[in-house]
Motif scaffolding. Structure first.
Motif, PDB file in Angstrom:
ATOM      1  N   ASP A   1       8.865  16.664   3.176  1.00  0.00           N
ATOM      2  CA  ASP A   1       8.707  16.259   1.785  1.00  0.00           C
ATOM      3  C   ASP A   1       9.717  15.178   1.433  1.00  0.00           C
ATOM      4  O   ASP A   1      10.433  14.656   2.307  1.00  0.00           O
ATOM      5  N   LYS A   2       9.808  14.829   0.158  1.00  0.00           N
ATOM      6  CA  LYS A   2      10.702  13.748  -0.274  1.00  0.00           C
ATOM      7  C   LYS A   2      12.171  14.101  -0.117  1.00  0.00           C
ATOM      8  O   LYS A   2      13.042  13.216  -0.155  1.00  0.00           O
ATOM      9  N   ASN A   3      12.460  15.395   0.091  1.00  0.00           N
ATOM     10  CA  ASN A   3      13.831  15.835   0.354  1.00  0.00           C
ATOM     11  C   ASN A   3      14.071  16.100   1.835  1.00  0.00           C
ATOM     12  O   ASN A   3      15.070  16.744   2.215  1.00  0.00           O
ATOM     13  N   ASP A   4      13.143  15.629   2.675  1.00  0.00           N
ATOM     14  CA  ASP A   4      13.205  15.808   4.116  1.00  0.00           C
ATOM     15  C   ASP A   4      13.199  17.272   4.527  1.00  0.00           C
ATOM     16  O   ASP A   4      13.762  17.644   5.570  1.00  0.00           O
ATOM     17  N   GLN A   5      12.527  18.099   3.726  1.00  0.00           N
ATOM     18  CA  GLN A   5      12.354  19.510   4.062  1.00  0.00           C
ATOM     19  C   GLN A   5      10.977  19.716   4.675  1.00  0.00           C
ATOM     20  O   GLN A   5       9.986  19.111   4.236  1.00  0.00           O
ATOM     21  N   LEU A   6      10.929  20.590   5.690  1.00  0.00           N
ATOM     22  CA  LEU A   6       9.662  20.854   6.356  1.00  0.00           C
ATOM     23  C   LEU A   6       8.730  21.627   5.426  1.00  0.00           C
ATOM     24  O   LEU A   6       9.106  22.683   4.891  1.00  0.00           O
ATOM     25  N   ARG A   7       7.528  21.109   5.249  1.00  0.00           N
ATOM     26  CA  ARG A   7       6.571  21.747   4.346  1.00  0.00           C
ATOM     27  C   ARG A   7       5.722  22.768   5.098  1.00  0.00           C
ATOM     28  O   ARG A   7       5.435  22.624   6.288  1.00  0.00           O
ATOM     29  N   ALA A   8       5.332  23.817   4.366  1.00  0.00           N
ATOM     30  CA  ALA A   8       4.495  24.863   4.952  1.00  0.00           C
ATOM     31  C   ALA A   8       3.084  24.353   5.165  1.00  0.00           C
ATOM     32  O   ALA A   8       2.642  23.376   4.539  1.00  0.00           O
ATOM     33  N   GLY A   9       2.367  25.011   6.064  1.00  0.00           N
ATOM     34  CA  GLY A   9       0.975  24.651   6.282  1.00  0.00           C
ATOM     35  C   GLY A   9       0.131  25.026   5.083  1.00  0.00           C
ATOM     36  O   GLY A   9       0.466  25.938   4.324  1.00  0.00           O
ATOM     37  N   GLY A  10      -0.955  24.319   4.891  1.00  0.00           N
ATOM     38  CA  GLY A  10      -1.832  24.583   3.756  1.00  0.00           C
ATOM     39  C   GLY A  10      -2.672  23.373   3.424  1.00  0.00           C
ATOM     40  O   GLY A  10      -2.809  22.445   4.225  1.00  0.00           O
ATOM     41  N   VAL A  11      -3.212  23.392   2.225  1.00  0.00           N
ATOM     42  CA  VAL A  11      -4.088  22.310   1.768  1.00  0.00           C
ATOM     43  C   VAL A  11      -3.289  21.331   0.923  1.00  0.00           C
ATOM     44  O   VAL A  11      -2.602  21.734  -0.030  1.00  0.00           O
ATOM     45  N   TYR A  12      -3.379  20.060   1.278  1.00  0.00           N
ATOM     46  CA  TYR A  12      -2.714  18.995   0.552  1.00  0.00           C
ATOM     47  C   TYR A  12      -3.747  17.929   0.172  1.00  0.00           C
ATOM     48  O   TYR A  12      -4.855  17.897   0.718  1.00  0.00           O
TER      49      TYR A  12
ATOM     50  N   VAL B   1       0.842  -1.200   0.000  1.00  0.00           N
ATOM     51  CA  VAL B   1       0.000   0.000   0.000  1.00  0.00           C
ATOM     52  C   VAL B   1       0.877   1.250   0.000  1.00  0.00           C
ATOM     53  O   VAL B   1       1.846   1.346   0.761  1.00  0.00           O
ATOM     54  N   LYS B   2       0.524   2.208  -0.841  1.00  0.00           N
ATOM     55  CA  LYS B   2       1.234   3.474  -0.948  1.00  0.00           C
ATOM     56  C   LYS B   2       0.234   4.617  -0.710  1.00  0.00           C
ATOM     57  O   LYS B   2      -0.922   4.548  -1.124  1.00  0.00           O
ATOM     58  N   VAL B   3       0.725   5.660  -0.067  1.00  0.00           N
ATOM     59  CA  VAL B   3      -0.050   6.886   0.135  1.00  0.00           C
ATOM     60  C   VAL B   3       0.768   8.037  -0.425  1.00  0.00           C
ATOM     61  O   VAL B   3       1.903   8.274   0.002  1.00  0.00           O
ATOM     62  N   VAL B   4       0.191   8.750  -1.376  1.00  0.00           N
ATOM     63  CA  VAL B   4       0.887   9.861  -2.038  1.00  0.00           C
ATOM     64  C   VAL B   4       0.300  11.177  -1.543  1.00  0.00           C
ATOM     65  O   VAL B   4      -0.905  11.412  -1.669  1.00  0.00           O
ATOM     66  N   VAL B   5       1.172  12.019  -0.981  1.00  0.00           N
ATOM     67  CA  VAL B   5       0.789  13.364  -0.550  1.00  0.00           C
ATOM     68  C   VAL B   5       1.230  14.338  -1.633  1.00  0.00           C
ATOM     69  O   VAL B   5       2.394  14.318  -2.058  1.00  0.00           O
ATOM     70  N   SER B   6       0.303  15.182  -2.080  1.00  0.00           N
ATOM     71  CA  SER B   6       0.631  16.119  -3.164  1.00  0.00           C
ATOM     72  C   SER B   6       0.008  17.474  -2.893  1.00  0.00           C
ATOM     73  O   SER B   6      -0.894  17.615  -2.075  1.00  0.00           O
ATOM     74  N   ASP B   7       0.530  18.485  -3.616  1.00  0.00           N
ATOM     75  CA  ASP B   7      -0.064  19.818  -3.565  1.00  0.00           C
ATOM     76  C   ASP B   7      -0.282  20.299  -4.989  1.00  0.00           C
ATOM     77  O   ASP B   7      -0.244  19.500  -5.936  1.00  0.00           O
ATOM     78  N   ALA B   8      -0.491  21.583  -5.178  1.00  0.00           N
ATOM     79  CA  ALA B   8      -0.793  22.112  -6.509  1.00  0.00           C
ATOM     80  C   ALA B   8       0.382  21.946  -7.470  1.00  0.00           C
ATOM     81  O   ALA B   8       0.196  21.968  -8.698  1.00  0.00           O
ATOM     82  N   ASN B   9       1.599  21.773  -6.941  1.00  0.00           N
ATOM     83  CA  ASN B   9       2.791  21.652  -7.789  1.00  0.00           C
ATOM     84  C   ASN B   9       3.187  20.214  -8.081  1.00  0.00           C
ATOM     85  O   ASN B   9       4.130  19.977  -8.846  1.00  0.00           O
ATOM     86  N   GLY B  10       2.492  19.251  -7.486  1.00  0.00           N
ATOM     87  CA  GLY B  10       2.808  17.853  -7.754  1.00  0.00           C
ATOM     88  C   GLY B  10       3.022  17.057  -6.489  1.00  0.00           C
ATOM     89  O   GLY B  10       2.575  17.438  -5.397  1.00  0.00           O
ATOM     90  N   ILE B  11       3.763  15.936  -6.626  1.00  0.00           N
ATOM     91  CA  ILE B  11       3.971  15.014  -5.506  1.00  0.00           C
ATOM     92  C   ILE B  11       4.907  15.640  -4.482  1.00  0.00           C
ATOM     93  O   ILE B  11       5.978  16.154  -4.816  1.00  0.00           O
ATOM     94  N   VAL B  12       4.491  15.563  -3.220  1.00  0.00           N
ATOM     95  CA  VAL B  12       5.296  16.073  -2.107  1.00  0.00           C
ATOM     96  C   VAL B  12       6.012  14.932  -1.399  1.00  0.00           C
ATOM     97  O   VAL B  12       7.210  15.016  -1.101  1.00  0.00           O
ATOM     98  N   LYS B  13       5.291  13.861  -1.127  1.00  0.00           N
ATOM     99  CA  LYS B  13       5.868  12.731  -0.400  1.00  0.00           C
ATOM    100  C   LYS B  13       5.080  11.470  -0.728  1.00  0.00           C
ATOM    101  O   LYS B  13       3.864  11.505  -0.867  1.00  0.00           O
ATOM    102  N   GLU B  14       5.797  10.355  -0.852  1.00  0.00           N
ATOM    103  CA  GLU B  14       5.148   9.059  -1.028  1.00  0.00           C
ATOM    104  C   GLU B  14       5.468   8.204   0.189  1.00  0.00           C
ATOM    105  O   GLU B  14       6.636   7.980   0.516  1.00  0.00           O
ATOM    106  N   LEU B  15       4.438   7.741   0.856  1.00  0.00           N
ATOM    107  CA  LEU B  15       4.587   6.932   2.061  1.00  0.00           C
ATOM    108  C   LEU B  15       4.301   5.472   1.752  1.00  0.00           C
ATOM    109  O   LEU B  15       3.300   5.153   1.113  1.00  0.00           O
ATOM    110  N   SER B  16       5.175   4.589   2.219  1.00  0.00           N
ATOM    111  CA  SER B  16       4.957   3.145   2.071  1.00  0.00           C
ATOM    112  C   SER B  16       4.337   2.623   3.359  1.00  0.00           C
ATOM    113  O   SER B  16       4.944   2.720   4.433  1.00  0.00           O
ATOM    114  N   VAL B  17       3.148   2.084   3.235  1.00  0.00           N
ATOM    115  CA  VAL B  17       2.407   1.623   4.404  1.00  0.00           C
ATOM    116  C   VAL B  17       2.540   0.115   4.602  1.00  0.00           C
ATOM    117  O   VAL B  17       2.397  -0.394   5.722  1.00  0.00           O
TER     118      VAL B  17
END
Length: 230
Positions: free
Chosen positions: A164-175, A132-148
């Protein structure tokens, strides 16, 4: 030939204007529907004026009176039910207004994320799935893919730490979330998600159904809410 058409005078104009005015058919209708008292008065008049040699069957009068009473009771009951329904809807609206500003878990794909805090959501699978995979994305595309990994049928809680996928802290908002896995036949299956958000306002439709406007801008029905917290 003599002209037999009448001359146009102010009186003629008044007459023509009166003919052109629209009439209100409802104004000529009776303003009062016949009730039980009117029926009894009519029944008494009929009994007083019936032919003695051919008296009317009293059973029919009793039947009509019973039907009239039942109709009147039904009308009053319907009015009472409508009043109770209106009061219940008003009470529901007041109760729903209390959740404005609250955090909720709702069935959907878009969720509100707060920077520096983990976002928790649930996967709702109808059957056991693997990889199972969970993909987190925003308006610019994929932010993080989680392996469950593997999930069984039912709900499973998943956390996203906000990196995110680069281990950078993402800003608050709608995902947005996209969840999928592989079933026993090797086919990919999508998985329903229950996501966190905040209630901005409560609305009531013409049918009395309540809808919540979330911080994501999405409008959902009240029955889509799975959890409410402060």
């Amino acid at each position: 030939m003599a002209d037999y058409l009448p001359s146009v005078t102010s009186g003629n104009n008044d007459y023509v204007n009166s003919l052109q005015q629209s009439t209100n058919a409802s104004a000529s209708l009776p303003s009062k529907v016949m009730g039980q008292a009117d029926f009894l008065r009519l029944l008494t008049t009929q009994l007083q004026n019936q032919d003695p040699s051919k008296p009317m069957d009293p059973t029919s009068f009793v039947t009509d009176l019973t039907q009239m009473s039942q109709l009147e009771a039904t009308t009053k009951m319907n009015a009472s039910i409508m009043a109770m329904t209106s009061g219940f809807q008003g009470l529901q609206t007041m109760q729903a207004a209390a959740i404005i500003g609250k955090n909720v878990q709702v069935v959907g794909d878009d969720f509100s994320h707060t920077q520096g805090q983990a976002s928790q959501f649930r996967l709702n699978s109808e059957s056991p799935l693997t990889d199972v995979k969970v993909v987190v994305s925003d308006a610019n595309g994929i932010v993080k893919e989680l392996s469950v990994g593997d999930v069984q049928s039912g709900e499973k809680v998943v956390d996203w730490n906000g990196l995110d996928k680069n281990d950078q802290l993402r800003a608050g908002g709608v995902y947005s979330l996209t969840a999928y896995g592989t079933d026993a036949n090797g086919d990919l299956k999508s998985i329903g998600t229950v996501v966190p958000s905040r209630v901005n306002s409560v609305g009531v439709g013409s049918d009395g159904a309540m809808t919540l406007t979330l911080a994501t801008g999405e409008r959902v029905k009240m029955d889509a809410v799975r959890e409410i917290s402060g």
